[in-house]
Design an enzyme around this catalytic site. Structure first.
Site, PDB file in Angstrom:
ATOM      1  N   CYS A  36     -42.516  -8.454 -27.611  1.00 51.18           N
ATOM      2  CA  CYS A  36     -42.698  -7.774 -26.320  1.00 51.18           C
ATOM      3  C   CYS A  36     -43.171  -6.329 -26.538  1.00 51.18           C
ATOM      4  O   CYS A  36     -44.294  -6.120 -26.967  1.00 51.18           O
ATOM      5  CB  CYS A  36     -41.412  -7.861 -25.494  1.00 51.18           C
ATOM      6  N   HIS A  90     -40.474 -13.716 -25.362  1.00 56.06           N
ATOM      7  CA  HIS A  90     -39.180 -13.482 -26.020  1.00 56.06           C
ATOM      8  C   HIS A  90     -38.697 -14.761 -26.711  1.00 56.06           C
ATOM      9  O   HIS A  90     -38.105 -15.624 -26.069  1.00 56.06           O
ATOM     10  CB  HIS A  90     -38.144 -13.013 -24.996  1.00 56.06           C
ATOM     11  N   GLU A 148     -36.261 -15.121 -28.640  1.00 62.01           N
ATOM     12  CA  GLU A 148     -34.809 -15.126 -28.833  1.00 62.01           C
ATOM     13  C   GLU A 148     -34.029 -15.744 -27.679  1.00 62.01           C
ATOM     14  O   GLU A 148     -32.860 -16.111 -27.842  1.00 62.01           O
ATOM     15  CB  GLU A 148     -34.302 -13.689 -29.088  1.00 62.01           C
ATOM     16  N   GLY A 200      -3.018  -8.949 -32.416  1.00 57.46           N
ATOM     17  CA  GLY A 200      -2.897 -10.375 -32.127  1.00 57.46           C
ATOM     18  C   GLY A 200      -4.170 -10.968 -31.572  1.00 57.46           C
ATOM     19  O   GLY A 200      -4.279 -12.177 -31.393  1.00 57.46           O
ATOM     20  N   VAL A 235      -8.346 -11.820 -31.767  1.00 57.21           N
ATOM     21  CA  VAL A 235      -9.099 -12.516 -32.818  1.00 57.21           C
ATOM     22  C   VAL A 235      -9.558 -11.545 -33.904  1.00 57.21           C
ATOM     23  O   VAL A 235      -9.381 -11.795 -35.099  1.00 57.21           O
ATOM     24  CB  VAL A 235     -10.316 -13.255 -32.214  1.00 57.21           C
ATOM     25  N   ASP A 236     -10.132 -10.410 -33.509  1.00 54.97           N
ATOM     26  CA  ASP A 236     -10.737  -9.504 -34.484  1.00 54.97           C
ATOM     27  C   ASP A 236      -9.702  -8.910 -35.437  1.00 54.97           C
ATOM     28  O   ASP A 236      -9.870  -8.949 -36.657  1.00 54.97           O
ATOM     29  CB  ASP A 236     -11.499  -8.383 -33.770  1.00 54.97           C
ATOM     30  N   SER A 237      -8.625  -8.335 -34.893  1.00 53.64           N
ATOM     31  CA  SER A 237      -7.625  -7.713 -35.772  1.00 53.64           C
ATOM     32  C   SER A 237      -6.894  -8.769 -36.596  1.00 53.64           C
ATOM     33  O   SER A 237      -6.508  -8.521 -37.738  1.00 53.64           O
ATOM     34  CB  SER A 237      -6.635  -6.864 -34.969  1.00 53.64           C
ATOM     35  N   SER A 238      -6.718  -9.970 -36.039  1.00 52.55           N
ATOM     36  CA  SER A 238      -6.036 -11.046 -36.775  1.00 52.55           C
ATOM     37  C   SER A 238      -6.853 -11.487 -37.986  1.00 52.55           C
ATOM     38  O   SER A 238      -6.322 -11.637 -39.098  1.00 52.55           O
ATOM     39  CB  SER A 238      -5.788 -12.242 -35.855  1.00 52.55           C
TER      40      SER A 238
END
EC number: 6.3.5.2
Length: 512
Positions: free
Chosen positions: A84, A171, A173, A226, A228-231
């Site tokens: 684009c 595009h 994507e 608790g 997802v990321d920090s776990s």
């Protein structure tokens, strides 16, 4: 903690689909990073990319102060794909011509393709693309040829196949370009000759080794929420250094039903981690008393969280490293010049300037779907890996207006019913995020033979792949009906349920 692998650079010109481009590249098991367009050619050379992709953007190439790149980027001998605005910029920089047409192209558009080009190998001669542009390339640079057209766009794609420089006006994507992933794969493998050397299994293995080398025999602290990321971050670091890691779980009293107990059970008992749970609900509620503005709530919770965390860290003696569950969208959104702040991130920034720890951010290269995949590789329970995204400030921003213990309890119970029925209907992994919130609204109802004036519960459920954009989830009516009846009957103080049918944009996923 850098890990050597083949790299694609996605140069950010401010387009709305930039992170989606990066995710599509990674779906081909190729590692990529997003960099701002202001990155110098020298800095790009140091990164040793195997391919470069220019994103779209809202500007016109001939506008004053518009984003540009140094011409030398095309002389690095690295394959380039412009999308684009990136397509127009490539043409303009190399001597082509860009104009603004009388008729613009938006939405689904049939594109006629020269499939003898390596970029379009194995793709039909005519297929559906997604256009979203005002300007177009009217004359291609010397050494280029046209490899795709539409009825309104004479240069829907162009190529200098000798120098491996390509541009496409559409595009690839987005899902509406039906051949988009095939085309990106052609660019990565047939044009750039990349290997598919990016997988979550190899990532986890390499990251564990790198953390071991970095930490040595020193102590590490992790703020565990608790989520997802920090776990996943905590388990990854624990796999590397075991009991050298201590996790502090600050229970601010703003969690979902039974969540604090579940976190403690999983990490203390199943993973045998050093876990300190701090029950600070009264402290946080005291600080939030009388506060109704959402940004003020976020800041109070963020600041108080840091204070509680620092107090606990102070009891542990010398700590050298701090683990954060920062993921790639956090890094991109907080680190580029091309996007505005919508809401303050609870996880990025907010740390004291005089912090004595060195940061370990083992997931900062990953998108959310990749984080989940790593979690599965590490043996984290499936239910936790697919836990609903939950904001750092917790229910404080799902109880609109001033927070009270009564309002929190109403929201908890309604949310638990909603989540339970979604699970029973087999929709848990088909919906990106779903929750109940408590708008600051009361309405008249009739329960039994009596008039009531009670709270309204709003249900929110969205489909998405990355939370950058989302659509409201088409939950079957019979499921919504059951949820509504259960909440009204089982949660005291509620007499009305509404369902939010707004996409993002214009709304955000959370109400506050």
């Amino acid at each position: 903690m850098a890990i050597e692998r083949e790299l694609v650079l996605v140069v950010d010109f401010g387009g709305q689909y930039n992170q989606l481009i990066a995710r599509r590249v990674r779906e081909h098991n190729v590692y990529c990073e997003i960099i701002p367009y202001t990155t110098s050619v020298e800095d790009i050379k140091k990164k040793n990319p195997k391919a470069i992709i220019f994103t779209g953007g809202p500007n016109s190439v001939y506008g004053e102060g518009t984003p540009r790149v140094e011409k030398e980027i095309f002389e690095l001998g690295v394959p380039v794909l412009g999308i684009c605005y990136g397509h127009q910029l490539t043409a303009y920089t190399l001597g082509g011509k860009v104009e603004s047409p009388d008729i613009r192209e938006y939405g689904k558009t049939e594109v006629k393709i020269d499939n003898k080009s390596p970029l379009f190998d194995g793709i039909k001669e005519a297929d559906q693309s997604w256009m979203s542009h005002t300007d177009y390339v009217s004359e291609i640079p010397e050494g280029f040829k046209i490899i795709a057209t539409t009825d309104q766009c004479p240069v829907a794609a162009m190529a200098n196949e000798e120098k491996k420089i390509y541009g496409v006006q559409f595009h690839p994507e987005v899902e509406h370009t039906l051949f988009g992933q095939k085309m990106l794969g052609n660019f990565l493998f047939k044009v750039a000759g990349l290997k598919a050397d990016w997988s979550m299994a190899s990532f986890a293995e390499e990251k564990i080794k790198a953390i071991k080398e970095l930490v040595g025999d020193k102590k590490v602290l992790c703020a565990l929420s608790g989520g997802v990321d920090s776990s996943v971050a905590a388990v990854l670091v624990h796999k590397a250094i075991g009991k050298q890691l201590t996790c502090v779980f600050v229970d601010h009293g703003l969690l979902r039903k039974d969540e604090g107990d579940q976190v403690e059970a999983i990490f203390k008992k199943q993973f045998d981690m050093n876990l300190i749970r701090v029950n600070a609900g009264e402290r946080f509620l005291g600080k939030l008393k009388g506060v109704s503005d959402p940004e003020t709530k976020r800041k109070i919770i963020g600041e108080e969280f840091i204070r509680v965390f620092e107090e606990e860290a102070g009891k542990l003696g010398q700590i050298d490293f701090l683990v954060q569950g920062t993921i790639y969208p956090d890094v991109v959104e907080s680190g580029t010049n091309t996007s505005a702040t919508i809401k303050s991130h609870h996880n990025v920034g907010g740390l004291p300037e005089d912090m004595q720890f060195s940061l370990i951010e083992p997931l900062r290269e990953l998108f959310k779907d990749e984080v989940r995949a790593v979690g599965e590789e590490l043996g984290i329970p499936h239910k936790l890996v697919w836990r609903q995204p939950f904001p750092g400030p917790g229910l404080a921003i799902r109880v609109l207006g001033e927070i009270t213990e009564e309002k929190l309890e109403i929201t908890r119970e309604a949310d638990a019913i909603f989540r339970e029925e979604i699970a029973l209907a087999g929709l848990e992994e088909k919906i990106w995020q779903y929750f109940a919130c408590l708008p600051n609204i009361q309405s008249v109802g009739v329960m039994g033979d009596e008039r009531t004036y009670c709270h309204t519960i709003a249900l929110r459920a969205v489909t998405s792949s990355d939370a950058m954009t989302s659509d409201w989830a088409r939950i079957p009516y019979e499921v919504l009906d059951k949820v509504s009846r259960r909440i009204v009957n089982e949660v005291k103080g509620v007499n009305r349920i509404v369902y939010d049918v707004t996409s993002k944009p214009p709304a955000t996923i959370e109400w506050e």
